[in-house]
Scaffold this motif. Structure first.
Motif, PDB file in Angstrom:
ATOM      1  N   GLY A  37     -11.732  17.434  21.832  1.00  0.00           N
ATOM      2  CA  GLY A  37     -12.078  18.532  22.680  1.00  0.00           C
ATOM      3  C   GLY A  37     -11.057  19.412  22.803  1.00  0.00           C
ATOM      4  N   GLU A  38     -11.243  20.686  23.644  1.00  0.00           N
ATOM      5  CA  GLU A  38     -10.364  21.562  23.740  1.00  0.00           C
ATOM      6  C   GLU A  38      -9.793  21.491  25.338  1.00  0.00           C
ATOM      7  N   GLY A  39      -8.638  21.096  25.247  1.00  0.00           N
ATOM      8  CA  GLY A  39      -7.966  21.178  26.587  1.00  0.00           C
ATOM      9  C   GLY A  39      -8.796  20.190  27.715  1.00  0.00           C
ATOM     10  N   GLY A  40      -9.535  19.196  27.283  1.00  0.00           N
ATOM     11  CA  GLY A  40     -10.156  18.506  28.223  1.00  0.00           C
ATOM     12  C   GLY A  40     -11.229  19.167  28.866  1.00  0.00           C
ATOM     13  N   ARG A  41     -11.656  20.442  28.756  1.00  0.00           N
ATOM     14  CA  ARG A  41     -12.805  21.244  29.163  1.00  0.00           C
ATOM     15  C   ARG A  41     -14.214  20.587  28.492  1.00  0.00           C
ATOM     16  N   ALA A  42     -15.529  20.663  29.346  1.00  0.00           N
ATOM     17  CA  ALA A  42     -16.279  20.397  28.829  1.00  0.00           C
ATOM     18  C   ALA A  42     -16.968  21.305  27.821  1.00  0.00           C
ATOM     19  N   ALA A  43     -17.690  21.154  26.703  1.00  0.00           N
ATOM     20  CA  ALA A  43     -17.878  21.888  25.820  1.00  0.00           C
ATOM     21  C   ALA A  43     -19.324  22.765  26.469  1.00  0.00           C
ATOM     22  N   THR A  44     -19.304  24.067  26.017  1.00  0.00           N
ATOM     23  CA  THR A  44     -20.540  24.729  26.627  1.00  0.00           C
ATOM     24  C   THR A  44     -21.724  24.532  25.503  1.00  0.00           C
ATOM     25  N   PRO A  45     -22.952  24.593  25.939  1.00  0.00           N
ATOM     26  CA  PRO A  45     -23.756  24.498  24.906  1.00  0.00           C
ATOM     27  C   PRO A  45     -24.168  25.511  23.913  1.00  0.00           C
ATOM     28  N   PRO A  46     -24.489  25.252  22.750  1.00  0.00           N
ATOM     29  CA  PRO A  46     -24.809  26.192  21.733  1.00  0.00           C
ATOM     30  C   PRO A  46     -25.778  27.439  22.038  1.00  0.00           C
ATOM     31  N   PRO A  47     -25.722  28.397  21.675  1.00  0.00           N
ATOM     32  CA  PRO A  47     -26.667  29.549  22.194  1.00  0.00           C
ATOM     33  C   PRO A  47     -28.140  29.134  21.939  1.00  0.00           C
ATOM     34  N   SER A  48     -29.020  29.562  22.681  1.00  0.00           N
ATOM     35  CA  SER A  48     -30.261  29.319  22.309  1.00  0.00           C
ATOM     36  C   SER A  48     -30.957  30.070  21.168  1.00  0.00           C
ATOM     37  N   GLY A  49     -31.861  29.424  20.371  1.00  0.00           N
ATOM     38  CA  GLY A  49     -32.491  30.076  19.274  1.00  0.00           C
ATOM     39  C   GLY A  49     -33.711  30.422  20.014  1.00  0.00           C
ATOM     40  N   GLU A  50     -34.734  30.721  19.009  1.00  0.00           N
ATOM     41  CA  GLU A  50     -36.020  31.221  19.172  1.00  0.00           C
ATOM     42  C   GLU A  50     -36.748  30.088  20.198  1.00  0.00           C
ATOM     43  N   GLY A  51     -37.599  30.503  21.017  1.00  0.00           N
ATOM     44  CA  GLY A  51     -38.295  29.446  21.968  1.00  0.00           C
ATOM     45  C   GLY A  51     -37.205  28.698  23.042  1.00  0.00           C
ATOM     46  N   GLY A  52     -36.170  29.302  23.206  1.00  0.00           N
ATOM     47  CA  GLY A  52     -35.328  28.581  24.010  1.00  0.00           C
ATOM     48  C   GLY A  52     -34.623  27.437  23.395  1.00  0.00           C
ATOM     49  N   ARG A  53     -34.932  26.957  22.257  1.00  0.00           N
ATOM     50  CA  ARG A  53     -34.162  25.829  21.765  1.00  0.00           C
ATOM     51  C   ARG A  53     -32.944  26.010  21.434  1.00  0.00           C
ATOM     52  N   ALA A  54     -31.982  25.141  21.572  1.00  0.00           N
ATOM     53  CA  ALA A  54     -30.777  25.207  21.235  1.00  0.00           C
ATOM     54  C   ALA A  54     -30.208  25.390  19.851  1.00  0.00           C
ATOM     55  N   ALA A  55     -29.666  26.294  19.506  1.00  0.00           N
ATOM     56  CA  ALA A  55     -29.425  26.249  17.951  1.00  0.00           C
ATOM     57  C   ALA A  55     -28.510  25.301  17.530  1.00  0.00           C
ATOM     58  N   ALA A  56     -28.541  24.681  16.606  1.00  0.00           N
ATOM     59  CA  ALA A  56     -27.614  23.346  16.297  1.00  0.00           C
ATOM     60  C   ALA A  56     -26.483  24.020  15.338  1.00  0.00           C
ATOM     61  N   LEU A  57     -25.426  23.725  15.279  1.00  0.00           N
ATOM     62  CA  LEU A  57     -24.382  24.090  14.421  1.00  0.00           C
ATOM     63  C   LEU A  57     -24.508  23.195  13.131  1.00  0.00           C
ATOM     64  N   PRO A  58     -24.018  23.775  12.193  1.00  0.00           N
ATOM     65  CA  PRO A  58     -24.274  22.892  10.876  1.00  0.00           C
ATOM     66  C   PRO A  58     -23.240  21.994  10.781  1.00  0.00           C
ATOM     67  N   ASP A  59     -23.389  20.776  10.029  1.00  0.00           N
ATOM     68  CA  ASP A  59     -22.305  19.849   9.900  1.00  0.00           C
ATOM     69  C   ASP A  59     -21.716  20.208   8.728  1.00  0.00           C
ATOM     70  N   ALA A  60     -20.506  20.358   8.720  1.00  0.00           N
ATOM     71  CA  ALA A  60     -19.913  21.183   7.315  1.00  0.00           C
ATOM     72  C   ALA A  60     -19.959  20.233   5.978  1.00  0.00           C
ATOM     73  N   ALA A  61     -20.051  18.852   6.337  1.00  0.00           N
ATOM     74  CA  ALA A  61     -20.291  17.906   5.205  1.00  0.00           C
ATOM     75  C   ALA A  61     -21.598  17.756   4.781  1.00  0.00           C
ATOM     76  N   GLY A  62     -22.403  17.736   5.630  1.00  0.00           N
ATOM     77  CA  GLY A  62     -23.926  17.642   5.634  1.00  0.00           C
ATOM     78  C   GLY A  62     -24.618  18.920   4.847  1.00  0.00           C
ATOM     79  N   GLU A  63     -23.857  19.886   5.064  1.00  0.00           N
ATOM     80  CA  GLU A  63     -24.583  21.212   4.561  1.00  0.00           C
ATOM     81  C   GLU A  63     -23.631  21.872   3.457  1.00  0.00           C
ATOM     82  N   ALA A  64     -22.885  20.960   2.884  1.00  0.00           N
ATOM     83  CA  ALA A  64     -22.118  21.346   1.706  1.00  0.00           C
ATOM     84  C   ALA A  64     -23.081  21.673   0.590  1.00  0.00           C
ATOM     85  N   PRO A  65     -22.641  22.824   0.009  1.00  0.00           N
ATOM     86  CA  PRO A  65     -23.682  23.152  -1.326  1.00  0.00           C
ATOM     87  C   PRO A  65     -23.169  22.263  -2.488  1.00  0.00           C
TER      88      PRO A  65
END
Length: 200
Positions: A167-195
């Motif tokens: 974590g970052e200094g014990g602060r709660a994580a902020t949610p990712p920005p919303s994508g289209e339709g109000g769905r939260a945009a998921a961050l890519p997993d670096a290993a899972g997205e590796a080309p």
């Protein structure tokens, strides 16, 4: 960097040669952690590798979810390789650092770097440059698809939650920005997205 390097008498961090270099440990995405925290080993700088070895080492790091470190391998190749190959290695470094930024939560910056890197690699290949078995069309398609998926419409450098391990200094994580339709945009997993650099 040697174990003796780092902060001397409260001044700037320095490497063994006396150059300014942040000695804080880093996580797998290259983000600095607090002094004393356990991080991942840094990539040594200035390593001269042949093209095949560069691609193998970068792929290993990408597969391990360490695209920031893979970018450093490509950076060594562009600094030590022939001038005529600079666009190839810089483009590959931009692809790796684009994935890094996207996984860290800088989706707009990540998308821009992914597109810029893909453009460089494609232009180099289209110009007849040696690509050393790289799957250029696959990399360009991967970068475009990932950039489109992570980019937040109307974004101005949005940063989603992607705290380093612990974590970052014990602060709660902020949610990712919303994508289209109000769905939260998921961050890519670096290993899972590796080309796959070579398509194999």
């Amino acid at each position: 960097m040697s174990g003796d390097a780092g902060r001397a008498d409260g001044g700037r961090d320095r490497d063994a040669e006396g150059r300014a270099r942040n000695a804080r440990p880093r996580d797998g995405l290259g983000r600095p952690l607090p002094y004393g925290a356990e991080g991942v080993a840094r990539q040594p700088e200035g390593v001269v590798r042949g093209p095949a070895e560069t691609v193998r080492e970068a792929q290993r790091l990408l597969d391990a979810g360490m695209p920031f470190h893979a970018h450093e391998v490509f950076e060594d190749a562009w600094k030590s390789g022939p001038e005529g190959e600079r666009e190839l290695w810089q483009g590959l470094a931009q692809l790796a650092v684009g994935l890094t930024h996207a996984a860290r939560g800088n989706t707009t910056g990540g998308a821009r770097l992914l597109r810029r890197g893909a453009g460089r690699v494609a232009a180099y290949s289209d110009g007849g440059g040696e690509t050393y078995g790289l799957d250029v069309s696959g990399l360009v398609a991967w970068a475009g698809e990932l950039a489109a998926r992570v980019e937040v419409p109307g974004g101005e450098g949005e940063r989603a939650a992607a705290p380093p391990p612990g974590g970052e200094g014990g602060r709660a994580a902020t949610p990712p920005p919303s994508g289209e339709g109000g769905r939260a945009a998921a961050l890519p997993d670096a290993a899972g997205e590796a080309p796959r650099l070579t398509g194999s």
